[in-house]
Design a protein around this motif. Structure first.
Motif, PDB file in Angstrom:
ATOM      1  N   LEU A  35      21.739 -12.744  23.617  1.00 36.89           N
ATOM      2  CA  LEU A  35      22.460 -13.628  24.493  1.00 36.89           C
ATOM      3  C   LEU A  35      21.685 -14.921  24.804  1.00 36.89           C
ATOM      4  O   LEU A  35      21.711 -15.232  25.968  1.00 36.89           O
ATOM      5  N   PRO A  36      21.579 -15.622  23.437  1.00 37.31           N
ATOM      6  CA  PRO A  36      20.725 -16.942  23.967  1.00 37.31           C
ATOM      7  C   PRO A  36      21.377 -17.806  24.844  1.00 37.31           C
ATOM      8  O   PRO A  36      20.444 -18.888  25.312  1.00 37.31           O
ATOM      9  N   ASP A  37      22.626 -17.911  25.173  1.00 36.58           N
ATOM     10  CA  ASP A  37      23.092 -18.789  26.088  1.00 36.58           C
ATOM     11  C   ASP A  37      23.293 -18.393  27.366  1.00 36.58           C
ATOM     12  O   ASP A  37      23.798 -19.029  28.307  1.00 36.58           O
ATOM     13  N   TRP A  38      22.585 -17.289  27.934  1.00 32.55           N
ATOM     14  CA  TRP A  38      22.980 -16.554  29.088  1.00 32.55           C
ATOM     15  C   TRP A  38      21.311 -16.086  29.352  1.00 32.55           C
ATOM     16  O   TRP A  38      20.678 -15.739  28.487  1.00 32.55           O
ATOM     17  N   ARG A  39      21.336 -16.121  30.800  1.00 33.70           N
ATOM     18  CA  ARG A  39      20.007 -15.568  31.383  1.00 33.70           C
ATOM     19  C   ARG A  39      20.283 -14.769  32.456  1.00 33.70           C
ATOM     20  O   ARG A  39      21.238 -15.410  33.506  1.00 33.70           O
ATOM     21  N   LEU A  40      19.538 -13.717  32.648  1.00 35.05           N
ATOM     22  CA  LEU A  40      19.526 -12.825  33.976  1.00 35.05           C
ATOM     23  C   LEU A  40      19.174 -13.416  35.137  1.00 35.05           C
ATOM     24  O   LEU A  40      18.125 -14.075  35.021  1.00 35.05           O
ATOM     25  N   GLU A  41      19.965 -13.325  36.232  1.00 33.45           N
ATOM     26  CA  GLU A  41      19.503 -14.053  37.471  1.00 33.45           C
ATOM     27  C   GLU A  41      19.860 -13.158  38.714  1.00 33.45           C
ATOM     28  O   GLU A  41      20.845 -12.484  38.680  1.00 33.45           O
ATOM     29  N   VAL A  42      18.961 -13.325  39.726  1.00 36.46           N
ATOM     30  CA  VAL A  42      19.367 -12.811  40.931  1.00 36.46           C
ATOM     31  C   VAL A  42      19.453 -13.916  42.090  1.00 36.46           C
ATOM     32  O   VAL A  42      18.622 -14.637  41.848  1.00 36.46           O
ATOM     33  N   ILE A  49      16.748  -2.321  41.629  1.00 39.05           N
ATOM     34  CA  ILE A  49      15.549  -2.828  41.268  1.00 39.05           C
ATOM     35  C   ILE A  49      15.399  -4.185  40.961  1.00 39.05           C
ATOM     36  O   ILE A  49      14.300  -4.874  41.304  1.00 39.05           O
ATOM     37  N   LEU A  50      16.378  -4.868  40.558  1.00 36.95           N
ATOM     38  CA  LEU A  50      16.477  -6.243  40.132  1.00 36.95           C
ATOM     39  C   LEU A  50      16.382  -7.152  41.457  1.00 36.95           C
ATOM     40  O   LEU A  50      15.304  -8.149  41.302  1.00 36.95           O
ATOM     41  N   ILE A  51      16.830  -6.788  42.379  1.00 39.43           N
ATOM     42  CA  ILE A  51      16.629  -7.440  43.560  1.00 39.43           C
ATOM     43  C   ILE A  51      15.277  -7.217  44.152  1.00 39.43           C
ATOM     44  O   ILE A  51      14.696  -8.417  44.723  1.00 39.43           O
ATOM     45  N   HIS A  52      14.857  -6.375  44.252  1.00 42.11           N
ATOM     46  CA  HIS A  52      13.449  -6.124  44.817  1.00 42.11           C
ATOM     47  C   HIS A  52      12.451  -6.728  43.859  1.00 42.11           C
ATOM     48  O   HIS A  52      11.537  -7.348  44.393  1.00 42.11           O
ATOM     49  N   ASP A  53      12.545  -6.820  42.458  1.00 42.64           N
ATOM     50  CA  ASP A  53      11.712  -7.551  41.769  1.00 42.64           C
ATOM     51  C   ASP A  53      11.785  -9.160  41.932  1.00 42.64           C
ATOM     52  O   ASP A  53      10.901  -9.719  42.107  1.00 42.64           O
ATOM     53  N   HIS A  54      12.994  -9.750  42.296  1.00 41.06           N
ATOM     54  CA  HIS A  54      13.195 -10.964  42.541  1.00 41.06           C
ATOM     55  C   HIS A  54      12.612 -11.452  43.760  1.00 41.06           C
ATOM     56  O   HIS A  54      11.850 -12.357  43.805  1.00 41.06           O
ATOM     57  N   VAL A  55      12.506 -10.643  44.974  1.00 38.40           N
ATOM     58  CA  VAL A  55      12.041 -10.767  46.078  1.00 38.40           C
ATOM     59  C   VAL A  55      10.685 -10.614  46.297  1.00 38.40           C
ATOM     60  O   VAL A  55       9.537 -11.301  46.787  1.00 38.40           O
ATOM     61  N   ARG A  56      10.350  -9.349  45.631  1.00 41.19           N
ATOM     62  CA  ARG A  56       8.799  -8.980  45.994  1.00 41.19           C
ATOM     63  C   ARG A  56       7.851  -9.155  45.117  1.00 41.19           C
ATOM     64  O   ARG A  56       6.728  -9.411  45.092  1.00 41.19           O
ATOM     65  N   SER A  57       8.405  -9.385  43.532  1.00 46.23           N
ATOM     66  CA  SER A  57       7.565  -9.400  42.490  1.00 46.23           C
ATOM     67  C   SER A  57       7.886 -10.898  41.800  1.00 46.23           C
ATOM     68  O   SER A  57       7.370 -11.117  40.410  1.00 46.23           O
ATOM     69  N   GLY A  63      10.190 -12.299  40.199  1.00 48.56           N
ATOM     70  CA  GLY A  63      11.188 -11.972  38.841  1.00 48.56           C
ATOM     71  C   GLY A  63      10.392 -11.825  37.716  1.00 48.56           C
ATOM     72  O   GLY A  63      10.634 -12.110  36.586  1.00 48.56           O
ATOM     73  N   ARG A  64       9.046 -10.996  37.876  1.00 48.88           N
ATOM     74  CA  ARG A  64       8.342 -10.668  36.822  1.00 48.88           C
ATOM     75  C   ARG A  64       9.168  -9.712  35.891  1.00 48.88           C
ATOM     76  O   ARG A  64       9.110  -9.768  34.707  1.00 48.88           O
ATOM     77  N   LEU A  65       9.876  -8.930  36.420  1.00 52.08           N
ATOM     78  CA  LEU A  65      10.854  -7.790  35.649  1.00 52.08           C
ATOM     79  C   LEU A  65      11.821  -8.603  34.941  1.00 52.08           C
ATOM     80  O   LEU A  65      12.168  -8.423  33.864  1.00 52.08           O
ATOM     81  N   ILE A  66      12.557  -9.617  35.824  1.00 50.71           N
ATOM     82  CA  ILE A  66      13.841 -10.182  35.417  1.00 50.71           C
ATOM     83  C   ILE A  66      13.300 -10.958  34.004  1.00 50.71           C
ATOM     84  O   ILE A  66      13.944 -11.510  33.033  1.00 50.71           O
ATOM     85  N   GLY A  67      12.104 -11.858  34.123  1.00 48.65           N
ATOM     86  CA  GLY A  67      11.423 -12.479  33.147  1.00 48.65           C
ATOM     87  C   GLY A  67      11.513 -11.711  31.902  1.00 48.65           C
ATOM     88  O   GLY A  67      11.718 -12.337  30.791  1.00 48.65           O
ATOM     89  N   LYS A  68      10.922 -10.521  31.953  1.00 48.51           N
ATOM     90  CA  LYS A  68      10.743  -9.560  30.709  1.00 48.51           C
ATOM     91  C   LYS A  68      12.080  -9.286  30.151  1.00 48.51           C
ATOM     92  O   LYS A  68      12.337  -9.395  28.871  1.00 48.51           O
ATOM     93  N   ARG A  99      12.936  -0.382  29.935  1.00 46.26           N
ATOM     94  CA  ARG A  99      11.819  -0.790  29.179  1.00 46.26           C
ATOM     95  C   ARG A  99      10.894  -1.934  29.546  1.00 46.26           C
ATOM     96  O   ARG A  99       9.809  -1.873  29.190  1.00 46.26           O
ATOM     97  N   ALA A 100      11.272  -2.650  30.402  1.00 48.76           N
ATOM     98  CA  ALA A 100      10.749  -3.729  31.039  1.00 48.76           C
ATOM     99  C   ALA A 100       9.590  -3.193  32.025  1.00 48.76           C
ATOM    100  O   ALA A 100       8.415  -3.519  31.946  1.00 48.76           O
ATOM    101  N   GLN A 101      10.204  -2.427  32.743  1.00 49.11           N
ATOM    102  CA  GLN A 101       9.193  -1.757  33.786  1.00 49.11           C
ATOM    103  C   GLN A 101       8.094  -1.013  33.013  1.00 49.11           C
ATOM    104  O   GLN A 101       6.982  -1.070  33.414  1.00 49.11           O
ATOM    105  N   ASP A 102       8.372  -0.276  31.870  1.00 43.18           N
ATOM    106  CA  ASP A 102       7.172   0.398  31.275  1.00 43.18           C
ATOM    107  C   ASP A 102       6.486  -0.495  30.528  1.00 43.18           C
ATOM    108  O   ASP A 102       5.110  -0.353  30.453  1.00 43.18           O
ATOM    109  N   GLU A 103       6.840  -1.713  30.052  1.00 42.39           N
ATOM    110  CA  GLU A 103       5.968  -2.482  29.399  1.00 42.39           C
ATOM    111  C   GLU A 103       5.174  -3.336  30.320  1.00 42.39           C
ATOM    112  O   GLU A 103       3.912  -3.791  29.824  1.00 42.39           O
TER     113      GLU A 103
END
Length: 412
Positions: A236-243, A212-220, A222-227, A283-287
């Motif tokens: 986790l203020p010192d880290w961020r999710l990334e693909v 799901i995250l890979i699809h979001d990174h390429v097709r959207s 990173g909209r989902l990853i940003g949320k 939760r991010a998808q639904d929001e």
């Protein structure tokens, strides 16, 4: 329409009728092996009779490879036993069924069904004495608005819904709505994943999270990853999710915002991070894309492998979800911190008391019961069960006694 009440009788560990009101956040807690999972998973079982087209009341094969047999649902697994199910919806619509196991023919039959829709009632009572036909129609005494049959007539059931003029089957199925389920053990993301043609749908194990995250990174973009990173910011203020791309695949991980070039694959991250990622993704998808219809989401032990501070943050995440989406939650938990945060938010007026329902499940070794724990507008609880979350007090008391005994011994 929305499911607002559920009752079960002679169902698994529940011998007597047990009733649960479904609120925006409904939380079930209790000791191990008390029956919590049986209770919170029951809507999944009922859904197999709501949305399927099977001639048997509950098409349990829909639950997957590890699906129970019907006899596993009957209290004490009695061969000729039955289970009782009652549902109430907001419209109002009320439905009740008694499902009888017929061991001789290795099947089950709705022995009694009552459906009330806006003041009009229909009742179907199985006439087993006349049931000698092998067809999908079975003999029932039927009564409905202004009419009642003196003799049994043939009625076919589609799952739990009788196909009869008295019954608005489609309306009942729509009222029941969609049920989601996220189990207690979520799958750790794989080290590498590939882009799928369509956005993957999540399963009960959270096993599609990386896809799901890979699809979001390429097709959207990173909209989902940003949320999700918005959710992670406070914890986790010192880290961020990334693909990131890796050869002909992609990798999901955490990038350090402090240490240059430090990147940790989700496969190597802490167990708590791996367990919470599927929750954050949903939760991010639904929001971002609010569901058009009401959804009941069953979540078992969302706090698994998480620090108490993060357990409290999860409670806030679910509060945010019920206020921003049309999703309601039926949650099983062992976390005192999770419950305390919900109560605190009630006291702070960030969650209304009527948006929260707490239930304690207790077993005496023979059968289980469900007890409502009431919460007032100040976050206070009433009818709190004895010895639940009292372990800290008992440990401190025992430690104090040991310390006192040591002091007395040293003074001699």
């Amino acid at each position: 329409m929305t499911l607002v009440r559920l009752a079960l009788q002679n169902y698994q560990c529940f011998a007597q009728r047990q009733e649960v009101e479904i609120r925006p956040i409904t939380v079930v807690f209790g000791k191990n092996n008390s029956g919590k999972s049986a209770l919170v998973r029951s809507p999944l079982v009922i859904a197999t009779g709501m949305h399927g087209l099977s001639p048997v009341p509950l098409d349990l094969a829909e639950l997957g490879e590890d699906a129970p047999d019907f006899i596993d649902l009957v209290h004490n697994r009695l061969d000729h036993g039955s289970v009782g199910i009652e549902l109430e919806f907001r419209e109002p619509i009320r439905c009740s069924w008694t499902i009888q196991n017929v061991i001789e023919s290795q099947t089950q039959v709705v022995s009694r069904c009552r459906i009330d829709v806006r003041g009009e009632s229909a009742t179907f009572t199985w006439s087993d004495a006349d049931d000698t036909d092998e067809s999908e129609e079975r003999p029932y005494y039927v009564s409905g608005p202004g009419k009642a049959s003196d003799e049994p007539i043939g009625v076919r059931f589609s799952g739990l819904i009788p196909e009869h003029d008295f019954v608005r089957g489609r309306e009942i199925k729509e009222a029941f709505g969609e049920i989601r389920h996220l189990g207690p053990f979520r799958t750790r993301p794989a080290r590498l994943g590939r882009l799928t043609a369509r956005r993957p749908a999540q399963d009960q194990f959270g096993s599609r999270t990386a896809e799901i995250l890979i699809h979001d990174h390429v097709r959207s973009r990173g909209r989902l990853i940003g949320k999700i990173n918005e959710y992670l910011g406070d914890h986790l203020p010192d880290w961020r999710l990334e693909v990131i791309p890796r050869y002909d695949a992609y990798a999901v991980g955490l990038k350090s915002l402090k240490a240059r070039n430090l990147w940790v694959s989700a496969a190597d991250s802490g167990t708590g991070v791996a367990q919470v990622l599927p929750i954050l993704v949903q939760r991010a998808q639904d929001e971002l894309d609010r569901p058009a219809d009401d959804i009941l989401e069953i979540v078992e032990e969302p706090e698994l492998h998480m620090h108490p501070s993060a357990q409290a943050a999860l409670a806030d995440l679910y509060i945010r979800a019920v206020h921003k989406t049309r999703v309601r939650f039926l949650i099983e938990t062992h976390s005192e911190t999770f419950l305390l945060r919900l109560r605190r938010r009630v006291a702070e007026k960030r969650l209304r008391a009527d948006e929260l329902a707490l239930y304690y499940v207790e077993s005496d070794g023979e059968a289980s019961t469900v007890q409502r724990v009431n919460v007032d507008e100040a976050g206070n609880v009433y009818d709190w069960p004895d010895e639940i979350f009292a372990e800290n007090f008992e440990e401190v008391r025992a430690m104090t006694e040991a310390q006192t005994e040591r002091l007395d011994t040293d003074a001699r």
